[in-house]
Design an enzyme around this catalytic site. Structure first.
Site, PDB file in Angstrom:
ATOM      1  N   ASP A   1       1.383 -12.851  31.717  1.00 40.72           N
ATOM      2  CA  ASP A   1       1.744 -13.741  32.813  1.00 40.72           C
ATOM      3  C   ASP A   1       2.997 -14.571  32.551  1.00 40.72           C
ATOM      4  OD1 ASP A   1      -0.396 -13.159  34.598  1.00 40.72           O
ATOM      5  OD2 ASP A   1      -1.741 -14.143  33.195  1.00 40.72           O
TER       6      ASP A   1
ATOM      7  N   HIS B   1      -4.215 -15.430  24.278  1.00 43.47           N
ATOM      8  CA  HIS B   1      -5.015 -14.359  24.870  1.00 43.47           C
ATOM      9  C   HIS B   1      -6.292 -14.206  24.065  1.00 43.47           C
ATOM     10  CE1 HIS B   1      -6.127 -10.453  26.508  1.00 43.47           C
ATOM     11  NE2 HIS B   1      -5.325 -10.743  27.507  1.00 43.47           N
TER      12      HIS B   1
HETATM   13  N1  ACO Z   1      -1.879 -23.491  25.161  1.00 45.11           N
HETATM   14  C1  ACO Z   1      -2.259 -24.361  24.186  1.00 45.11           C
HETATM   15  N2  ACO Z   1      -3.262 -24.131  23.320  1.00 45.11           N
HETATM   16  C2  ACO Z   1      -3.921 -22.985  23.457  1.00 45.11           C
HETATM   17  C3  ACO Z   1      -3.587 -22.042  24.440  1.00 45.11           C
HETATM   18  C4  ACO Z   1      -2.522 -22.328  25.317  1.00 45.11           C
HETATM   19  N3  ACO Z   1      -2.145 -21.492  26.278  1.00 45.11           N
HETATM   20  N4  ACO Z   1      -4.431 -20.988  24.357  1.00 45.11           N
HETATM   21  C5  ACO Z   1      -5.257 -21.250  23.338  1.00 45.11           C
HETATM   22  N5  ACO Z   1      -4.945 -22.472  22.793  1.00 45.11           N
HETATM   23  C6  ACO Z   1      -5.573 -23.105  21.640  1.00 45.11           C
HETATM   24  C7  ACO Z   1      -6.959 -23.647  21.977  1.00 45.11           C
HETATM   25  O1  ACO Z   1      -6.871 -24.946  22.477  1.00 45.11           O
HETATM   26  C8  ACO Z   1      -7.624 -23.562  20.630  1.00 45.11           C
HETATM   27  O2  ACO Z   1      -7.147 -24.618  19.849  1.00 45.11           O
HETATM   28  P1  ACO Z   1      -8.126 -25.339  18.756  1.00 45.11           P
HETATM   29  O3  ACO Z   1      -8.431 -24.288  17.735  1.00 45.11           O
HETATM   30  O4  ACO Z   1      -7.325 -26.475  18.240  1.00 45.11           O
HETATM   31  O5  ACO Z   1      -9.343 -25.763  19.511  1.00 45.11           O
HETATM   32  C9  ACO Z   1      -7.044 -22.284  20.016  1.00 45.11           C
HETATM   33  O6  ACO Z   1      -5.776 -22.104  20.648  1.00 45.11           O
HETATM   34  C10 ACO Z   1      -7.889 -21.042  20.239  1.00 45.11           C
HETATM   35  O7  ACO Z   1      -8.030 -20.838  21.601  1.00 45.11           O
HETATM   36  P2  ACO Z   1      -9.333 -20.282  22.282  1.00 45.11           P
HETATM   37  O8  ACO Z   1      -9.851 -21.338  23.200  1.00 45.11           O
HETATM   38  O9  ACO Z   1     -10.272 -19.707  21.275  1.00 45.11           O
HETATM   39  O10 ACO Z   1      -8.734 -19.096  23.090  1.00 45.11           O
HETATM   40  P3  ACO Z   1      -9.515 -18.262  24.145  1.00 45.11           P
HETATM   41  O11 ACO Z   1      -9.562 -16.902  23.636  1.00 45.11           O
HETATM   42  O12 ACO Z   1     -10.800 -18.898  24.537  1.00 45.11           O
HETATM   43  O13 ACO Z   1      -8.559 -18.410  25.417  1.00 45.11           O
HETATM   44  C11 ACO Z   1      -7.013 -18.016  27.096  1.00 45.11           C
HETATM   45  C12 ACO Z   1      -7.737 -17.426  25.890  1.00 45.11           C
HETATM   46  C13 ACO Z   1      -8.030 -18.506  28.131  1.00 45.11           C
HETATM   47  C14 ACO Z   1      -6.165 -16.939  27.727  1.00 45.11           C
HETATM   48  C15 ACO Z   1      -6.154 -19.203  26.606  1.00 45.11           C
HETATM   49  O14 ACO Z   1      -5.233 -18.746  25.644  1.00 45.11           O
HETATM   50  C16 ACO Z   1      -5.437 -19.903  27.749  1.00 45.11           C
HETATM   51  O15 ACO Z   1      -6.032 -20.751  28.406  1.00 45.11           O
HETATM   52  N6  ACO Z   1      -4.130 -19.559  28.007  1.00 45.11           N
HETATM   53  C17 ACO Z   1      -3.396 -20.146  29.091  1.00 45.11           C
HETATM   54  C18 ACO Z   1      -3.751 -19.500  30.415  1.00 45.11           C
HETATM   55  C19 ACO Z   1      -3.192 -18.096  30.511  1.00 45.11           C
HETATM   56  O16 ACO Z   1      -2.031 -17.841  30.240  1.00 45.11           O
HETATM   57  N7  ACO Z   1      -4.053 -17.197  30.983  1.00 45.11           N
HETATM   58  C20 ACO Z   1      -3.690 -15.789  31.187  1.00 45.11           C
HETATM   59  C21 ACO Z   1      -4.344 -14.923  30.159  1.00 45.11           C
HETATM   60  S1  ACO Z   1      -3.874 -13.239  30.356  1.00 45.11           S
HETATM   61  C22 ACO Z   1      -4.770 -12.735  31.679  1.00 45.11           C
HETATM   62  O17 ACO Z   1      -5.816 -13.203  32.018  1.00 45.11           O
HETATM   63  C23 ACO Z   1      -4.191 -11.674  32.463  1.00 45.11           C
END
Ligand code: ACO
Length: 426
Positions: A361, A304
């Site tokens: 989710d 998140h």
């Molecule tokens: N699975 C695997 N790796 C992940 C995930 C995930 N779900 N989420 C973040 N990461 C990793 C990124 O790849 C990144 O890795 P790195 O440092 O090696 O590059 C690190 O964790 C940091 O992630 P960010 O990209 O900075 O996280 P951001 O805040 O941009 O993304 C998001 C948040 C979009 C929700 C992300 O966690 C994601 O895509 N999750 C999966 C989709 C999801 O469940 N969305 C619902 C969110 S809740 C809502 O909207 C109601």
């Protein structure tokens, strides 16, 4: 409390005012920075940008706290109803019994759709995604209420808000029935908000669908937990569109489109697809975790932008999914798979290092499945829940006399000036 921040660029120091919220949050006000220094700030994805002051919802990503108008989400999920929570978000206070009854009556009066609007559903192909239908029909709703396109006072706002909150569930249920080629079930004013929605989804002529109290409670709780989450992607979209003075119908319709994506409201369906893949033997829990670590896929329902610990909504939904499945005798093997997957991920260094935990989710889809909601309706359910939040934020902006058109800047990295080349010379 410090009131000023100092920023030095090329030897010149600029004084920037600090703004303090009520929960120890502080911000550097850079709105005048470009004028005095020629510099803008750079924050792709707006991860560290406050776009407004807001009194609606408080989230602490570090402490895993979520409050609507000061009330902890845990208390609202346990004790409130969706309509009461919607009123809290939109009007700022929990309603008295009289206020609640009056609003409930307004919702009942508004639950039918104009017959003309019903024909819109015939224009969509039967396989049309219900999110597209929902967004289009909510926007079209404005055509039937031209008097509410320019909102001038509180009374007109309440009228528009109650129409949208009431009709969104009718439109959602009709889009589902349309996709199955089934007759529309008209709303029943005697039923509560959630019961009425389930009736429009699942009753058939001469056979009323009667959900259990547990199912109705689970739906109400699902909607409460999704009702707002401050300046997320869809909320910011609603505020962005509204900042151009676009009407409420158009603004929330844009919010629905923003919510649709897999990284936002579309994640709940993506989680179920992933769990099904494991159940059907396409890959194992271990395979999923390994693929995620090789960056071949995201673990849907994990991570998140704000929460870097447990999402408090996920905690409640995990328990609620378990209870609902036990109470209804609905044995969903996907719950066991979800538990195994989350335990495996939470113990793995990749997820620990990045502070990735289950988000709202991860478990919500299991509840929707138990309620009989089909997969393509999952984001629609999220949209019904989020509607009061979008409306509250749109109204908060509208009441702000200092509101400016939202218009971020950019750092341009394209070609510098060049001369036009005639077609024959290219
Ligand atoms: N699975 C695997 N790796 C992940 C995930 C995930 N779900 N989420 C973040 N990461 C990793 C990124 O790849 C990144 O890795 P790195 O440092 O090696 O590059 C690190 O964790 C940091 O992630 P960010 O990209 O900075 O996280 P951001 O805040 O941009 O993304 C998001 C948040 C979009 C929700 C992300 O966690 C994601 O895509 N999750 C999966 C989709 C999801 O469940 N969305 C619902 C969110 S809740 C809502 O909207 C109601």
């Amino acid at each position: 409390m410090t009131k000023t921040a100092y920023l030095t660029i090329d030897g010149t120091t600029y004084e920037l005012p600090l703004i303090h919220g009520v929960e120890n949050d502080a911000a550097v006000d850079i709105s005048g920075l470009r004028e005095v220094s020629g510099h803008i700030t750079y924050d792709p994805g707006f991860g560290n940008t406050g776009s407004c002051e807001s009194a609606i919802t408080f989230v602490s990503g570090e402490k895993g706290q979520l409050r609507y108008r000061g009330y902890p989400i845990e208390q609202l999920a346990e004790k409130s109803t969706f309509i009461e929570t919607a009123m809290l978000l939109i009007f700022g206070e929990l309603p008295t019994r009289e206020e609640r009854n009056k609003f409930r009556d307004m919702l009942s009066e508004q639950e039918l759709l104009h017959e003309g609007l019903k024909h819109h559903f015939d224009g969509f192909p039967s396989k049309g995604h219900p999110m597209a239908i929902l967004s289009a029909v909510i926007n079209s709703l404005g055509c039937y209420h031209p008097d509410l396109l320019e909102i001038e006072n509180d009374e007109e706002f309440v009228k528009a808000a109650s129409k949208i909150i009431s009709k969104v569930r009718t439109i959602a249920a009709f889009s589902y029935r349309k996709s199955l080629g089934m007759p529309f079930m008209y709303p029943d004013p005697k039923l509560s908000y959630c019961r009425n929605f389930l009736h429009m989804m699942f009753s058939i002529p001469y056979k009323a669908f009667e959900p259990t109290d547990e199912a109705v409670k689970a739906l109400s709780q699902f909607l409460i937990l999704h009702a707002d989450h401050e300046q997320n992607c869809s909320c910011s979209t609603v505020r962005m569109v509204g900042s151009s003075q676009a009407n409420l119908f158009a603004s929330v319709s844009a919010g629905i489109c923003a919510l649709w994506g897999r990284l936002h409201g579309g994640a709940n369906a993506a989680v179920i697809e992933m769990l099904r893949g494991i159940r059907d033997g396409e890959y194992s829990v271990k395979d999923v975790v390994e693929k995620v670590k090789r960056k071949e896929m995201l673990l849907m329902g994990f991570g998140h932008r704000i929460y870097k610990g447990f999402d408090p909504r996920a905690k409640i939904l995990k328990e609620s999914a378990h209870k609902l499945l036990v109470n209804t005798g609905h044995d969903d093997e996907l719950l066991d798979i979800a538990l195994e997957l989350s335990e495996t991920a939470l113990a793995d260094e990749y997820f620990i290092e990045r502070r990735l935990y289950p988000n709202v989710d991860f478990y919500s889809g299991l509840i929707l499945r138990a309620l009989g909601i089909p997969l393509n309706m999952f984001p629609v359910m999220f949209a019904i829940g989020r509607m009061p939040g979008w409306i509250a934020h749109w109204w908060e902006d509208r009441q702000n006399p200092e509101l400016r058109l939202h218009r971020p800047r950019q750092v341009y990295v394209g070609p510098t000036e060049r001369d036009y080349v005639p077609l024959d010379e290219r």
